[in-house]
Each structure stands twice: as structure tokens, then as C-alpha cells.
Design an enzyme around this catalytic site. Structure first.
Site, PDB file in Angstrom:
ATOM      1  N   ASP A  69      41.421  40.297  43.491  1.00 21.29           N
ATOM      2  CA  ASP A  69      40.145  39.674  43.130  1.00 21.29           C
ATOM      3  C   ASP A  69      39.146  39.759  44.284  1.00 21.29           C
ATOM      4  O   ASP A  69      39.524  39.708  45.460  1.00 21.29           O
ATOM      5  CB  ASP A  69      40.382  38.209  42.760  1.00 21.29           C
ATOM      6  CG  ASP A  69      39.177  37.583  42.087  1.00 21.29           C
ATOM      7  OD1 ASP A  69      38.386  38.322  41.473  1.00 21.29           O
ATOM      8  OD2 ASP A  69      39.012  36.352  42.185  1.00 21.29           O
ATOM      9  N   ASN A  99      38.237  41.436  30.615  1.00 22.81           N
ATOM     10  CA  ASN A  99      37.236  42.161  31.396  1.00 22.81           C
ATOM     11  C   ASN A  99      36.381  43.085  30.528  1.00 22.81           C
ATOM     12  O   ASN A  99      35.314  43.533  30.959  1.00 22.81           O
ATOM     13  CB  ASN A  99      37.894  42.995  32.495  1.00 22.81           C
ATOM     14  CG  ASN A  99      38.379  42.171  33.671  1.00 22.81           C
ATOM     15  OD1 ASN A  99      39.219  42.601  34.452  1.00 22.81           O
ATOM     16  ND2 ASN A  99      37.859  40.948  33.803  1.00 22.81           N
TER      17      ASN A  99
END
Length: 300
Positions: free
Chosen positions: A72, A120
Site C-alpha cells: 500500500d 480497485n
């Protein structure tokens, strides 16, 4: 009798701290100074030697057989440097290559990485398209040209709901798996596109299908029956690392994590994740190993 596991861990931590101070202390040296270049070369050589020594020391203790990363912070890394988001993802890929190199040197047999979550796809079409193009090219590059694959026999497995991917990315995933399927080195699970809830629901559907087909009896339905049908194979997850400072799982490896995995949240963007961070996580896991095993026994 002294605890050798603890002695190895504390020795490794001391050397890691020395290496970090050496490198961090010279990182901002003025490039125009006449002694900067030879000084940097000396520090680089020293840092490399210390890293090799650290690897040897850490390998004297217990080594995790399965480590997972939630990679991340790529977009925030790019924004912080006033760059476009795609440059952060490229930087993240090159950091992944370094991390895999460290894992291989340390003798870690299985690495799982969260490359793209199913949700996503809700990002902007432009960013999704960029990520798909990057995945297609890098999967082929990893399988064909990576030193880890060519010299160390890393096996690539793409995990997730491939039906959501374009034909080109599906073909690249298939190519990477076929190219490395006979390799006997470290196993790399690239979770793309993936979510833990999709993995678990898919396993439940397989259980139902096997019961209907007569391959599984009702009395045989248990935790092991479900676990054997999950997308991410064993061994059990030892360590889960998330970068960027966010303290959440983001629907990643929920089933595997609940089985006493060692969870570490690191307050650094993924492209900035360093060997020093890696070493500290491994040392803390080694120091906690006996307690983790005791808790696992109580869980049974």
C-alpha cells in the site's frame, strides 16, 4: 541454557541498526564534495557486506515459510513527489523485485503479494487501464527476464478471479505460470484481482459442487475441507505486512490471517519499504515465535 533464538535475533538487530545509521547518515551528503563518490562507494560496499552478514545471522534462527505483503502507498508516494500516480505503481513494482530478492536470500519459501483488489476496479478507468497494462508487461518481464526466475527458480502463481481481467492480462498470467510451473524455488503468489470474501465464497461453492457430484460427503464438510479449496495454497501464513501506516486488512487473506499470523503495520509507503524494515519484522517474529506456537496449541 541461553535462548539461542533470542541471541541471534538481538545480534541481527544490532547489526541492522549499525547498517541503517551508516546508510542514513550519508544519504544527504553533498554530491559536489570531492570525497563524496569514494565515500559513497565505501558505504555501499559496507552496507552490502552488513546485509549479507545479517542474512547469515538471521538464517541461523527460525525462518518463516510464508510471508504476505499488502503493498500500500504507491499513489501517495507519487503524490508526495508531485508525480503522476502511474509512476508510483512502477516504483512499487521495482520495490517488489527487491523485496523478493531479500525473501529469496533469507530462505523464505512462499511469498504472497496483494497486487490488485477486486474493488480497485472502482478507481478511475484511466488508472485501472494503466494498472492492467503494467500488469500485462511486468508479468511477462518477471517470467522471462527476472534474475529470480532465471537463476533461483521462482515459481509464479496468479491468484484471484481472472474472469474479471482482460484477455491480454489473462494471457500474460497464463504465460507466467506456464513458464515457471516446473521451477522448484520460492513460490510467488500474485493476488490479482483478489478479495478474501471472494476466495472464501468460491471455496464454499466448490464444496457444494463436490457434494452434488458425490466427491465429498456431508459428514466430511469441515474446516479442512473448506481450507483445501481456497485459492491461496499452504503452508500456513506466518507473517502479514501492510505498508503505508494504514491499520486495516482491506479484505486480504482473512482466513489465513486468523490462524495466528504475525501482523505488522509499517508506517512507510511501499516503494520506501527497506531491508531494515524487513529485518526488524523478521527479528520481532523470531522473538515472538515461541509465544505464537503456544497460542496455536491453545487454539486447537
Amino acid at each position: 541454557m541461553p535462548d539461542l533464538q533470542s541471541e541471534y535475533a538481538w545480534t541481527a538487530l544490532l547489526i541492522a541498526a549499525i547498517a541503517y545509521v551508516l546508510v542514513a547518515g550519508t544519504r544527504k551528503a553533498a554530491p559536489k564534495l570531492p570525497f563524496h563518490s569514494p565515500c559513497k562507494q565505501a558505504v555501499d560496499a559496507t552496507s552490502k557486506s552488513l546485509r549479507q552478514l545479517l542474512v547469515r545471522i538471521i538464517r541461523q534462527g527460525r525462518i518463516p515459510q510464508h510471508i504476505a505483503f499488502i503493498m500500500d502507498g504507491n499513489r501517495r508516494y507519487a503524490r508526495k513527489r508531485q508525480r503522476i500516480a502511474s509512476s508510483g505503481h512502477v516504483s512499487g513494482f521495482y520495490r517488489l523485485a527487491k523485496v523478493l530478492e531479500w525473501c529469496n536470500d533469507l530462505g523464505i519459501g512462499n511469498v504472497s503479494v496483494f497486487a490488485f483488489a477486486i474493488n480497485n476496479f472502482n478507481r478511475t478507468p484511466e488508472e485501472v487501464q494503466t494498472l492492467m497494462e503494467l500488469a500485462e508487461s511486468k508479468l511477462r518481464e518477471l517470467a522471462e527476464k527476472s534474475d529470480l526466475v532465471q537463476r533461483h527458480g521462482v515459481r509464479i502463481c496468479v491468484i484471484g478471479n481472472r474472469s474479471l481481467l482482460s484477455q491480454g492480462v489473462q494471457e500474460a498470467a497464463e504465460f507466467a505460470e506456464q513458464k515457471t510451473m516446473h521451477n522448484r524455488g520460492m513460490r510467488l503468489n500474485i493476488c490479482f484481482p483478489y478479495s478474501a470474501t471472494d476466495e472464501i465464497s468460491s471455496a464454499i461453492r466448490k464444496v457444494v459442487e463436490d457434494v452434488d457430484a458425490g466427491k465429498l460427503q456431508h459428514a466430511e464438510i469441515d474446516e479442512k475441507a473448506l481450507e483445501s479449496r481456497l485459492q491461496i495454497p499452504g503452508p500456513d501464513l506466518d507473517i502479514l505486512v501492510r505498508t503505508s501506516g494504514q491499520i486495516r486488512f482491506s479484505n486480504y487473506m482473512l482466513w489465513q490471517s486468523v490462524k495466528m499470523a504475525y501482523i505488522r503495520f509499517v508506517d512507510v509507503f511501499w516503494p520506501d519499504f527497506s531491508f531494515f524494515h524487513m529485518v526488524c519484522i523478521l527479528i520481532s517474529w523470531q522473538l515472538a515465535y515461541n509465544d505464537i506456537q503456544r497460542r496455536k496449541q491453545l487454539r486447537k
